[in-house]
Scaffold this active site. Structure first.
Site, mmCIF file in Angstrom:
data_model
loop_
_atom_site.group_PDB
_atom_site.id
_atom_site.type_symbol
_atom_site.label_atom_id
_atom_site.label_comp_id
_atom_site.label_asym_id
_atom_site.label_seq_id
_atom_site.Cartn_x
_atom_site.Cartn_y
_atom_site.Cartn_z
ATOM 1 N N TYR A 128 12.783 -31.046 -8.501
ATOM 2 C CA TYR A 128 13.642 -29.873 -8.740
ATOM 3 C C TYR A 128 13.474 -29.386 -10.186
ATOM 4 O O TYR A 128 13.233 -28.208 -10.442
ATOM 5 C CB TYR A 128 15.123 -30.207 -8.471
ATOM 6 C CG TYR A 128 16.063 -29.176 -9.057
ATOM 7 C CD1 TYR A 128 16.222 -27.938 -8.449
ATOM 8 C CD2 TYR A 128 16.768 -29.416 -10.246
ATOM 9 C CE1 TYR A 128 17.066 -26.972 -9.000
ATOM 10 C CE2 TYR A 128 17.600 -28.471 -10.800
ATOM 11 C CZ TYR A 128 17.748 -27.247 -10.177
ATOM 12 O OH TYR A 128 18.574 -26.282 -10.742
ATOM 13 N N SER A 157 17.275 -24.012 -16.246
ATOM 14 C CA SER A 157 18.225 -25.121 -16.366
ATOM 15 C C SER A 157 17.922 -25.934 -17.612
ATOM 16 O O SER A 157 16.765 -26.026 -18.057
ATOM 17 C CB SER A 157 18.066 -26.014 -15.134
ATOM 18 O OG SER A 157 18.722 -27.236 -15.336
ATOM 19 N N LYS A 179 11.695 -25.707 -12.126
ATOM 20 C CA LYS A 179 12.224 -24.808 -13.166
ATOM 21 C C LYS A 179 11.179 -24.609 -14.267
ATOM 22 O O LYS A 179 10.986 -23.518 -14.783
ATOM 23 C CB LYS A 179 13.519 -25.372 -13.757
ATOM 24 C CG LYS A 179 14.682 -25.383 -12.792
ATOM 25 C CD LYS A 179 15.045 -23.970 -12.331
ATOM 26 C CE LYS A 179 16.123 -23.948 -11.268
ATOM 27 N NZ LYS A 179 16.202 -22.673 -10.545
HETATM 28 P P1 NAD Z 1 23.630 -22.148 -4.592
HETATM 29 O O1 NAD Z 1 22.949 -23.065 -3.645
HETATM 30 O O2 NAD Z 1 25.095 -21.985 -4.469
HETATM 31 O O3 NAD Z 1 22.957 -20.700 -4.510
HETATM 32 C C1 NAD Z 1 21.601 -20.521 -4.244
HETATM 33 C C2 NAD Z 1 21.484 -19.533 -3.096
HETATM 34 O O4 NAD Z 1 20.109 -19.289 -2.823
HETATM 35 C C3 NAD Z 1 22.115 -20.038 -1.804
HETATM 36 O O5 NAD Z 1 23.050 -19.088 -1.325
HETATM 37 C C4 NAD Z 1 20.944 -20.201 -0.843
HETATM 38 O O6 NAD Z 1 21.307 -19.905 0.483
HETATM 39 C C5 NAD Z 1 19.946 -19.224 -1.420
HETATM 40 N N1 NAD Z 1 18.544 -19.526 -1.146
HETATM 41 C C6 NAD Z 1 17.886 -20.702 -1.324
HETATM 42 N N2 NAD Z 1 16.602 -20.580 -0.954
HETATM 43 C C7 NAD Z 1 16.425 -19.297 -0.552
HETATM 44 C C8 NAD Z 1 15.322 -18.564 -0.049
HETATM 45 N N3 NAD Z 1 14.133 -19.145 0.166
HETATM 46 N N4 NAD Z 1 15.493 -17.255 0.261
HETATM 47 C C9 NAD Z 1 16.689 -16.666 0.095
HETATM 48 N N5 NAD Z 1 17.772 -17.305 -0.364
HETATM 49 C C10 NAD Z 1 17.657 -18.627 -0.679
HETATM 50 O O7 NAD Z 1 23.230 -22.605 -6.063
HETATM 51 P P2 NAD Z 1 23.804 -22.098 -7.470
HETATM 52 O O8 NAD Z 1 24.551 -23.221 -8.075
HETATM 53 O O9 NAD Z 1 24.433 -20.788 -7.335
HETATM 54 O O10 NAD Z 1 22.437 -21.975 -8.269
HETATM 55 C C11 NAD Z 1 21.814 -20.734 -8.476
HETATM 56 C C12 NAD Z 1 20.578 -20.947 -9.329
HETATM 57 O O11 NAD Z 1 20.953 -21.527 -10.571
HETATM 58 C C13 NAD Z 1 19.541 -21.875 -8.713
HETATM 59 O O12 NAD Z 1 18.258 -21.370 -9.039
HETATM 60 C C14 NAD Z 1 19.797 -23.187 -9.421
HETATM 61 O O13 NAD Z 1 18.634 -23.982 -9.455
HETATM 62 C C15 NAD Z 1 20.168 -22.693 -10.797
HETATM 63 N N6 NAD Z 1 20.944 -23.668 -11.558
HETATM 64 C C16 NAD Z 1 22.119 -24.130 -11.037
HETATM 65 C C17 NAD Z 1 22.853 -25.078 -11.749
HETATM 66 C C18 NAD Z 1 24.140 -25.637 -11.198
HETATM 67 O O14 NAD Z 1 24.562 -26.675 -11.678
HETATM 68 N N7 NAD Z 1 24.791 -24.989 -10.232
HETATM 69 C C19 NAD Z 1 22.404 -25.515 -12.992
HETATM 70 C C20 NAD Z 1 21.205 -25.005 -13.503
HETATM 71 C C21 NAD Z 1 20.483 -24.064 -12.774
HETATM 72 N N1 UFG Z 2 28.648 -38.010 -12.321
HETATM 73 C C1 UFG Z 2 29.400 -39.102 -11.978
HETATM 74 N N2 UFG Z 2 29.820 -39.219 -10.692
HETATM 75 C C2 UFG Z 2 29.523 -38.289 -9.742
HETATM 76 C C3 UFG Z 2 28.758 -37.152 -10.113
HETATM 77 C C4 UFG Z 2 28.324 -37.061 -11.409
HETATM 78 O O1 UFG Z 2 29.682 -39.965 -12.805
HETATM 79 O O2 UFG Z 2 29.917 -38.461 -8.586
HETATM 80 C C5 UFG Z 2 28.204 -37.885 -13.712
HETATM 81 C C6 UFG Z 2 26.684 -37.870 -13.816
HETATM 82 O O3 UFG Z 2 26.190 -39.179 -13.870
HETATM 83 C C7 UFG Z 2 26.486 -37.064 -15.099
HETATM 84 C C8 UFG Z 2 27.669 -36.097 -15.112
HETATM 85 O O4 UFG Z 2 28.629 -36.648 -14.217
HETATM 86 O O5 UFG Z 2 26.605 -37.912 -16.193
HETATM 87 C C9 UFG Z 2 27.293 -34.702 -14.633
HETATM 88 O O6 UFG Z 2 26.623 -34.820 -13.391
HETATM 89 P P1 UFG Z 2 26.278 -33.565 -12.475
HETATM 90 O O7 UFG Z 2 25.577 -34.079 -11.261
HETATM 91 O O8 UFG Z 2 27.487 -32.731 -12.269
HETATM 92 O O9 UFG Z 2 25.309 -32.712 -13.390
HETATM 93 P P2 UFG Z 2 23.898 -33.078 -14.014
HETATM 94 O O10 UFG Z 2 24.046 -32.960 -15.491
HETATM 95 O O11 UFG Z 2 23.363 -34.347 -13.491
HETATM 96 O O12 UFG Z 2 22.962 -31.927 -13.425
HETATM 97 C C10 UFG Z 2 23.456 -30.614 -13.176
HETATM 98 C C11 UFG Z 2 22.793 -30.069 -11.914
HETATM 99 C C12 UFG Z 2 21.344 -29.814 -12.150
HETATM 100 C C13 UFG Z 2 21.169 -28.959 -13.341
HETATM 101 C C14 UFG Z 2 21.821 -29.598 -14.535
HETATM 102 C C15 UFG Z 2 21.711 -28.752 -15.745
HETATM 103 O O13 UFG Z 2 22.935 -30.990 -10.849
HETATM 104 O O14 UFG Z 2 20.822 -29.136 -11.040
HETATM 105 O O15 UFG Z 2 23.207 -29.811 -14.257
HETATM 106 O O16 UFG Z 2 22.194 -27.494 -15.530
HETATM 107 F F1 UFG Z 2 19.867 -28.747 -13.574
#
Ligand code: NAD
Ligand code: UFG
Length: 345
Positions: free
Chosen positions: A157, A132, A161
């Site tokens: 969290y 991330s 990473k």
């Molecule tokens: P998500 O929650 O939709 O998917 C993650 C999946 O992993 C879920 O289906 C959950 O059930 C499964 N899981 C969690 N713990 C587990 C375990 N111990 N064993 C087996 N399965 C397990 O999340 P996502 O948005 O698809 O994110 C996927 C990956 O990308 C994560 O590692 C997350 O940290 C990373 N990531 C997501 C974002 C974002 O904004 N969505 C940004 C940066 C990084």
């Molecule tokens: N925001 C609002 N109102 C809301 C939700 C978000 O104003 O209800 C704003 C936040 O303050 C931020 C922007 O929208 O400025 C984006 O917020 P998100 O929560 O959608 O995303 P972040 O950038 O905070 O973080 C996300 C994921 C993290 C990940 C990161 C980088 O939550 O897990 O992107 O990939 F690590």
């Protein structure tokens, strides 16, 4: 040269999750065989059926918890070694990680440790890891490239990473693994079929699902966290990337790992568009493109948020041959189509 063997088998952990399910479709469409693994803690079994429906291909699903070492080893023991593993499975709620750090370290770090061990024992040596842009913290300069110094994590969290990247790097260094870490910026949107998308459980933490739920009336109004950031409109800026672009990058990363001439055993790539949008720009785009209203009001800054970050994605373009192609209109339109499909389920 890239080997295009259609029978290459890829294990997708977290495969019924948001990014995992879209990536599974992209892998299947690229002719790879896919096995989905998930403990269903944040997703549903029917998502695997949707992956089959979209791709028209068979997919094996295994309900396995990565932190259950015995169960995981049993699973690997019943499988041929995988050609590649894409590791999405993790908990991802920043606020929850602050309240319950051990849950995050146990699940995200313990799960990775078990996975690396099982991969080593089974002879599965290629890993793509979901990292991330949180590892950059509050960067001194934008856009950020992969050489930018990492900052102390703003949450447990985020720390998982950073630690995970280091664990994987160390395992690569002893010759047990070849790996790619993909540092995602802000994934949004849904599959164009509206059969797959983000399924936030409870109140969404992230901006796009909150906007969509507000537009459809599930939430009364969106709170815009902070209007005094040093940005043109005072609201925070992020690099939003369409989920199908993000999924495609995983196919490129796996192909690179499977290619005989892949030069480095450990590589890191930013996955973003290279363009930042403010919160207000996101709301305006959502309203204009979809013809809906999103009631909102300003609220204080959210703890741990940074003012602005966006990617320099040049390395991914040069070495993976990947570039985001979907624009903001595609992102907000697909997010709305998915929200409406969910409502009608
Ligand atoms: P998500 O929650 O939709 O998917 C993650 C999946 O992993 C879920 O289906 C959950 O059930 C499964 N899981 C969690 N713990 C587990 C375990 N111990 N064993 C087996 N399965 C397990 O999340 P996502 O948005 O698809 O994110 C996927 C990956 O990308 C994560 O590692 C997350 O940290 C990373 N990531 C997501 C974002 C974002 O904004 N969505 C940004 C940066 C990084
Ligand atoms: N925001 C609002 N109102 C809301 C939700 C978000 O104003 O209800 C704003 C936040 O303050 C931020 C922007 O929208 O400025 C984006 O917020 P998100 O929560 O959608 O995303 P972040 O950038 O905070 O973080 C996300 C994921 C993290 C990940 C990161 C980088 O939550 O897990 O992107 O990939 F690590």
């Amino acid at each position: 040269m890239i080997r295009k063997n259609p029978m290459k088998r890829i294990l997708v952990t977290g495969g019924t999750g948001y990014i995992g399910s879209h990536t599974a479709v992209a892998l299947l469409e690229a002719g790879l065989e896919v096995v989905l693994l998930d403990n269903l803690s944040n997703s549903y079994r029917w998502v695997a059926d949707r992956v089959v429906q979209i791709s028209g291909r068979q997919v094996q699903f295994a309900e396995v918890d990565l932190i259950n070492r015995e169960q995981l080893h049993g699973f690997f023991g019943r499988q041929e070694p995988f050609d590649g593993v894409i590791h999405f499975a993790a908990l991802k709620a920043v606020g929850e990680s602050v309240e319950n750090p051990l849950l995050y370290y146990r699940n995200n770090i313990g799960g990775l440790m078990n996975l690396l061990e099982a991969m080593q024992l089974s002879g599965s040596g290629n890993l793509v890891f979901s990292s991330s842009c949180t590892v950059y913290g509050n960067p001194e300069q934008v856009p950020v490239d992969e050489a930018c110094p990492l900052q102390p994590a703003m949450s447990p969290y985020g720390n998982t990473k950073r630690i995970a990247e280091e664990m994987i790097r160390d395992q690569v260094q002893v010759g047990k693994l070849r790996a790619v870490a993909l540092r995602y910026f802000n994934p949004v949107g849904a599959h164009p079929s509206a059969l797959l998308g983000e399924l936030p459980m409870g109140i969404p933490n992230n901006l796009m699902p909150f906007i969509a739920q507000t537009a459809i009336g599930i939430r009364e109004r969106l709170l815009v966290f902070g209007n005094d950031y040093p940005t043109p409109d005072g609201t925070a800026i992020r690099d939003y990337i369409h989920i199908t672009d993000l999924a495609d990058a995983h196919v490129k990363a796996i192909h690179r790992l499977l290619s005989v001439e892949s030069p480095e055993p450990w590589e890191i790539f930013n996955l973003g568009t290279g363009k930042g949008y403010s919160v207000l720009e996101m709301i305006n785009a959502f309203e204009t493109v979809n013809g809906v209203k999103v009631p909102w009001q300003y609220a204080p800054r959210r703890q741990g948020d940074i003012p602005a970050i966006w990617a320099n994605p040049a390395k991914a373009q040069q070495l993976l041959g990947w570039k985001a192609t979907r624009n903001l209109t595609d992102m907000v339109a697909s997010a709305w189509k998915w929200q409406m499909a969910l409502q009608n389920r």
